[in-house]
Design an enzyme around this catalytic site. Structure first.
Site, PDB file in Angstrom:
ATOM      1  N   GLY A  49       5.059  13.464  -8.660  1.00 14.79           N
ATOM      2  CA  GLY A  49       4.623  12.247  -7.994  1.00 14.79           C
ATOM      3  C   GLY A  49       3.912  11.370  -9.003  1.00 14.79           C
ATOM      4  CB  CYS A  99      -3.539  14.931 -12.079  1.00 11.76           C
ATOM      5  SG  CYS A  99      -3.506  13.155 -11.817  1.00 11.76           S
ATOM      6  CG  LEU A 100       1.915  13.095 -14.581  1.00 11.64           C
ATOM      7  CD1 LEU A 100       3.001  12.044 -14.419  1.00 11.64           C
ATOM      8  CD2 LEU A 100       2.381  14.199 -15.513  1.00 11.64           C
ATOM      9  CG  HIS A 141      -2.242  14.821  -6.236  1.00 13.77           C
ATOM     10  ND1 HIS A 141      -2.846  15.809  -6.976  1.00 13.77           N
ATOM     11  CD2 HIS A 141      -1.998  13.798  -7.114  1.00 13.77           C
ATOM     12  CE1 HIS A 141      -2.981  15.397  -8.236  1.00 13.77           C
ATOM     13  NE2 HIS A 141      -2.458  14.180  -8.348  1.00 13.77           N
ATOM     14  CD  GLU A 142       1.171  11.465  -6.629  1.00 14.43           C
ATOM     15  OE1 GLU A 142       0.639  10.501  -7.206  1.00 14.43           O
ATOM     16  OE2 GLU A 142       1.354  12.563  -7.184  1.00 14.43           O
ATOM     17  CG  HIS A 145      -3.718   9.231  -7.961  1.00 11.26           C
ATOM     18  ND1 HIS A 145      -4.602   9.371  -9.009  1.00 11.26           N
ATOM     19  CD2 HIS A 145      -2.861  10.275  -8.075  1.00 11.26           C
ATOM     20  CE1 HIS A 145      -4.287  10.444  -9.722  1.00 11.26           C
ATOM     21  NE2 HIS A 145      -3.228  11.021  -9.172  1.00 11.26           N
TER      22      HIS A 145
HETATM   23 NI    NI Z   1      -2.373  12.740  -9.919  1.00 11.48          NI
END
Ligand code: NI
Length: 184
Positions: A49, A99-100, A141-142, A145
């Site tokens: 994601g 997480c990226l 999670h997304e 953000h």
């Molecule tokens: Ni993330």
């Protein structure tokens, strides 16, 4: 098309409450271009994601995967101005999230396992659907953000916050192997 730079934890863009997108703008060149670049960026970094603030665009747009069609293909949803309703707060699903924007680390987070989601899709249509399990975690999670929240804020046991390699070696696994790709 372009691979975008991913903001890392500490950059203030990740801590803002993102702005809603006017539905009339969704099919415009700017948002469509951003969606394409986000897909390319997410693929480049093997994300499940990606949220727009992670690529320095503080607007309420995210891509979330974790769902698989009958033929086994990975399905990614585009979520614009998403709203989440928790349907079952008693059953929580825990896994090591990544997480990226927090590269190299994993942390154990537990979230409600069943949610209802209302969002606009990439075609400018409003959708409503129910999700359970892993894809419900990915979407939460997304969507976090978009409110400036990172998964690290939701870790309650800091002994379960670790570098990827050590998490794999020493910490208990989740319910399935989904955590291996739970990186958004
Ligand atoms: Ni993330």
């Amino acid at each position: 098309m372009a691979i975008l730079k991913v903001a890392r934890m500490g950059h203030p863009v990740l801590r803002r409450k993102c702005a809603a997108i006017a539905p009339s703008q969704i099919t415009g060149a700017k948002i469509q271009g951003l969606i394409r670049d986000m897909f390319e960026t997410m693929a480049e970094y093997n994300g499940v994601g990606l949220a727009a603030p992670q690529v320095h665009n503080p607007v309420r747009l995210a891509i979330a995967g974790g769902e698989y069609d009958e033929d086994g293909s990975h399905r990614f949803r585009v979520l614009i101005n998403p709203e989440i309703t928790v349907l079952d707060d008693e059953h929580r699903l825990g896994m090591y999230e990544g997480c990226l924007s927090v590269p190299g680390l994993r942390g154990w987070v537990e979230r409600p396992s069943k949610i209802r989601v209302k969002a606009w899709n990439e075609k400018g249509k409003e959708e409503e659907f129910t999700l359970e399990g892993y894809p419900a975690v990915v979407i939460q999670h997304e969507c976090d953000h978009l409110d400036g929240v990172l998964y690290v804020d939701r870790i309650t046991d800091m002994t379960k916050f670790a570098f990827e390699a050590e998490a794999d070696r020493f910490l208990e696994p989740g319910d399935d192997d989904a955590e291996d790709e739970a990186q958004g």
